[in-house]
Motif scaffolding. Sequence first.
Motif, PDB file in Angstrom:
ATOM      1  N   SER A  17      67.907  26.333  34.825  1.00  0.00           N
ATOM      2  CA  SER A  17      69.103  27.150  34.916  1.00  0.00           C
ATOM      3  C   SER A  17      69.431  27.484  36.535  1.00  0.00           C
ATOM      4  O   SER A  17      68.708  27.038  37.177  1.00  0.00           O
ATOM      5  N   SER A  19      70.031  29.989  38.349  1.00  0.00           N
ATOM      6  CA  SER A  19      69.241  31.304  38.926  1.00  0.00           C
ATOM      7  C   SER A  19      67.944  30.716  39.115  1.00  0.00           C
ATOM      8  O   SER A  19      67.198  31.253  40.062  1.00  0.00           O
ATOM      9  N   ARG A 177      72.676  37.326  36.581  1.00  0.00           N
ATOM     10  CA  ARG A 177      71.521  36.225  36.827  1.00  0.00           C
ATOM     11  C   ARG A 177      71.902  35.760  38.225  1.00  0.00           C
ATOM     12  O   ARG A 177      70.972  34.805  38.667  1.00  0.00           O
ATOM     13  N   HIS A 291      65.053  34.527  35.825  1.00  0.00           N
ATOM     14  CA  HIS A 291      65.797  34.187  34.456  1.00  0.00           C
ATOM     15  C   HIS A 291      65.480  35.547  33.748  1.00  0.00           C
ATOM     16  O   HIS A 291      64.454  35.834  33.816  1.00  0.00           O
ATOM     17  N   ARG A 296      61.738  30.990  30.124  1.00  0.00           N
ATOM     18  CA  ARG A 296      62.312  29.920  30.742  1.00  0.00           C
ATOM     19  C   ARG A 296      62.132  30.196  32.293  1.00  0.00           C
ATOM     20  O   ARG A 296      62.717  29.307  33.234  1.00  0.00           O
ATOM     21  N   ARG A 297      61.529  30.863  32.629  1.00  0.00           N
ATOM     22  CA  ARG A 297      61.194  31.149  34.230  1.00  0.00           C
ATOM     23  C   ARG A 297      60.419  30.248  34.709  1.00  0.00           C
ATOM     24  O   ARG A 297      60.092  30.166  36.253  1.00  0.00           O
TER      25      ARG A 297
END
Length: 400
Positions: A17, A19, A177, A291, A296-297
């Motif tokens: 992503s 972010s 975000r 995130h 998903r981080r």
Amino acid sequence: MSTADSTAARPRLADLSLSAMIAGLVAVLVGYTSSAAIILQAAAALGATPAQAQSWLIALGLGTGALCLALSLRYRAPLLFAWSTPGAALIATLPAGSTLAAATGAFLFSALLILICGVTGLFARVVERIPRALAAAMLAGVLVRFGLELFTSLSLAPTLVTAMLLAYLLAKRMAPRYAVLAALVIGIAVASLEGSLHFEHMQASFAWPSPVWPRFEFAALLGIGVPLFVVTMVSQNLPGTAVLRQHGYTTPVSPLISASGAMTLLLAPFGVFALNLAAITAAICAGPEAHEDPRRRYMAAVCAGLVYLLAGLCGAMIVGLFAAFPQALVMAIAGIALLGTLGSSLADALGAPAHREAALVVFLVTASSLELFGIGSAFWGLVIGALWLALARRRRGITS
């Protein structure tokens, strides 16, 4: 988030992503701008040539990037690594007469000790005995300086920092975000308009690592190797582990410590003095700004790893790029990116009444920058807080 959950599925490109990319970039920006000068001072203190000093930056970038990339993908957790900034400061203050060859031998010795701690599980057993509230208080004490510097930077560049804060607050309301990204973009735009971006030190060049053959001297092993090992473990790996636990990641610690020790062993002849779990920059990648979904981080640390690899390959060019940003911008974006983690750490530290007073002591000692026997305040905060908690429990037992 459990380790089982994080390792059950393979990494996916869909997890990437914007972010996370920004969090990774900010983490590397903070890492380089806060310590590149100290690394160069450490190399100079050992009599390193310009080529050898450049080798340090190359090897540190490549080693750090490889660890971030490989282990974050392996465990699907935001596992950010860094070099030991306190270790670099320790080397920079060595007395005259210390040689680069003897120091390289000491780097290898320190790395071997770290590897042993990881392989035997000794470090993990110590970490498991630390109460969550005390670990959170230590992390808050480490991060509070960045929160304070966010507003201190207002006096250095009021227009720049005010614009960044307004951008962050507006984006936090409209697109949470991308709040940190908004602050960074506005900060760069305002700095450009003010003429405070300086790219004249950038060098479009590539360099090669320059190895040094180690020499093992008893005095250097004790005077450099042992202090470097202690500082790295208690001032870097301990807070780094606290960051992971604070954000709910139960990734096993021993393999991470083992990997950092092994990588340091491999790259020590090229100037890698100590690699370890990151704490401050890891909090940027592990926090909600990277995130909203903790699963998903890990992509934030993957992105940071890629930037570190690029920085290692490009050497002076990347360091010059990071040095182009004004100090107020770096201080402000670091503080903004860490606000969420700092707030949750304080809440966890003070949430349990039975641990509240001891946690407060840990926070205050850690934030005080106390240093005894060459060991930083994060370690002493935990030691004093643990003693405080033990005595408080004994006192309650006597009076009950």
